[in-house]
Design a protein around this motif. Structure first.
Motif, PDB file in Angstrom:
ATOM      1  N   ALA A 100     -12.799   3.141  11.246  1.00 21.36           N
ATOM      2  CA  ALA A 100     -12.930   3.394   9.806  1.00 21.36           C
ATOM      3  C   ALA A 100     -11.670   4.089   9.323  1.00 21.36           C
ATOM      4  O   ALA A 100     -11.212   5.054   9.933  1.00 21.36           O
ATOM      5  N   LEU A 101     -11.124   3.582   8.223  1.00 22.27           N
ATOM      6  CA  LEU A 101      -9.909   4.127   7.631  1.00 22.27           C
ATOM      7  C   LEU A 101     -10.233   4.536   6.203  1.00 22.27           C
ATOM      8  O   LEU A 101     -10.485   3.682   5.338  1.00 22.27           O
ATOM      9  N   VAL A 102     -10.269   5.838   5.954  1.00 19.86           N
ATOM     10  CA  VAL A 102     -10.589   6.379   4.636  1.00 19.86           C
ATOM     11  C   VAL A 102      -9.279   6.832   4.002  1.00 19.86           C
ATOM     12  O   VAL A 102      -8.609   7.720   4.531  1.00 19.86           O
ATOM     13  N   ILE A 103      -8.919   6.232   2.863  1.00 21.08           N
ATOM     14  CA  ILE A 103      -7.604   6.458   2.268  1.00 21.08           C
ATOM     15  C   ILE A 103      -7.740   7.190   0.944  1.00 21.08           C
ATOM     16  O   ILE A 103      -8.256   6.655  -0.041  1.00 21.08           O
ATOM     17  N   ASP A 104      -7.258   8.421   0.918  1.00 21.77           N
ATOM     18  CA  ASP A 104      -7.164   9.201  -0.316  1.00 21.77           C
ATOM     19  C   ASP A 104      -5.753   9.775  -0.432  1.00 21.77           C
ATOM     20  O   ASP A 104      -5.544  10.796  -1.072  1.00 21.77           O
ATOM     21  N   ILE A 114     -13.927  -0.796   8.753  1.00 20.76           N
ATOM     22  CA  ILE A 114     -14.097  -0.576   7.317  1.00 20.76           C
ATOM     23  C   ILE A 114     -12.900   0.205   6.786  1.00 20.76           C
ATOM     24  O   ILE A 114     -12.463   1.197   7.385  1.00 20.76           O
ATOM     25  N   VAL A 115     -12.375  -0.259   5.651  1.00 20.68           N
ATOM     26  CA  VAL A 115     -11.323   0.462   4.931  1.00 20.68           C
ATOM     27  C   VAL A 115     -11.909   0.932   3.610  1.00 20.68           C
ATOM     28  O   VAL A 115     -12.474   0.137   2.851  1.00 20.68           O
ATOM     29  N   VAL A 116     -11.793   2.232   3.344  1.00 18.36           N
ATOM     30  CA  VAL A 116     -12.254   2.797   2.079  1.00 18.36           C
ATOM     31  C   VAL A 116     -11.024   3.182   1.259  1.00 18.36           C
ATOM     32  O   VAL A 116     -10.266   4.070   1.658  1.00 18.36           O
ATOM     33  N   GLN A 117     -10.829   2.498   0.152  1.00 17.07           N
ATOM     34  CA  GLN A 117      -9.766   2.861  -0.789  1.00 17.07           C
ATOM     35  C   GLN A 117     -10.403   3.773  -1.834  1.00 17.07           C
ATOM     36  O   GLN A 117     -10.988   3.334  -2.812  1.00 17.07           O
TER      37      GLN A 117
END
Length: 293
Positions: A156-160, A185-188
């Motif tokens: 999982a890659l959470v990008i903030d 999962i990638v969260v933009q």
């Protein structure tokens, strides 16, 4: 009957459309005590993601990467699910771990954090995340200087942290090659933020590799990695050097692709930002505007 919250065979789009995290437990008190800019639904989603999705899709393990975690609010919610599932692997928290006096007054002190001097908040983050100290590793400093080995799977890659075109390009180059097809999962998190129009543009350029799954208000869109973009695809998706007209065209193409998933007017606000501040490629350099909603 199969539990839709945990069914590993469920079609991802169908599963995410059910929003099973709304029916899952809220993060525990220790996680909720960590200040965050996340909404309640985002916090529940992050716990569900690590407790249920990753537990079923990555039984062998896989790293969770949290880019731009501030004091650790998103990390805590990810860690809560991670711990509940007994997940192997680590949560990697990236940030400068510094804070201005204004953000202290806005985000920390109203949440019960004792007043402190100076900008350094790494020790505060470590203390708040102590319940998960065996699961969290801290990466302090400039993300532009960080590298990620492509052979270290990212679940999982959470990008903030993609607050500029340069950072968005760097994150894609470093972390996307480590994603796992059909599972990661990638969260933009700032996908629909008015001051980050390059995010829809980037994901539109990589549309063959990512499936949009869900929009979480206020601005977050999550994607499933369908295939890992190779060097040629990543080079073709670079944002740096594209003019405003190209970015506007890509934002509007993303709006058409995501029609029915995301509010159309949010993309138009991003277009308005580009028109009002030509050539701007850093989020905080755009003129101030009322909060998105």
């Amino acid at each position: 009957m199969t539990d839709p919250m945990t069914d590993p065979a469920a079609d991802p789009a169908t599963l995410f459309a059910r929003r099973p995290w709304r029916d899952s437990p809220a993060p525990p008190a220790a996680a909720l005590a960590v200040p965050t800019m996340l909404t309640d639904e985002e916090g529940r989603f992050y716990r569900w993601l690590t407790e249920h999705w990753l537990a079923r899709r990555f039984p062998e393990g896989g790293e969770v990467v949290d880019l731009g975690c501030f004091v650790g609010g998103s990390t805590a919610r990810l860690a809560a699910g991670h711990a509940a599932a007994g997940r192997p692997g680590l949560i990697h928290a990236y940030d400068f771990f510094t804070v201005s006096e204004g953000l202290k007054r806005q985000m920390l002190y109203p949440r019960g954090i004792a007043r402190f001097k100076g900008e350094d908040m790494l020790s505060l983050s470590r203390r708040l995340l102590a319940p998960w100290e065996d699961r969290v590793t801290f990466h302090r400093g400039d993300l532009m200087r960080r590298r990620w080995p492509a052979d270290e799977p990212v679940a999982a890659l959470v990008i903030d942290a993609a607050k500029s075109v340069a950072l968005a390009d760097h994150i894609a180059a470093q972390f996307f090659p480590a994603l796992q097809p059909g599972r990661s999962i990638v969260v933009q998190q700032d996908f629909l933020h008015r001051a980050q129009p390059w995010l829809p543009a980037q994901m539109e350029l990589l549309a063959d590799h990512f499936q949009p799954l869900v929009f979480l208000p206020d601005a977050s869109v999550s994607y499933l990695c369908l295939s890992v973009p190779g060097p040629a695809a990543l080079a073709a998706a670079r944002l740096e050097g594209r003019d405003d007209a190209a970015l506007i065209a890509l934002v509007r193409a993303a709006a058409r692709r995501l029609d029915g998933l995301c509010p159309a007017e949010r993309f138009e606000r991003q277009v308005e930002s580009l028109v009002s501040a030509p050539g701007t490629r850093v989020a905080w350099q755009f003129p101030q505007a009322p909060r998105d909603g």
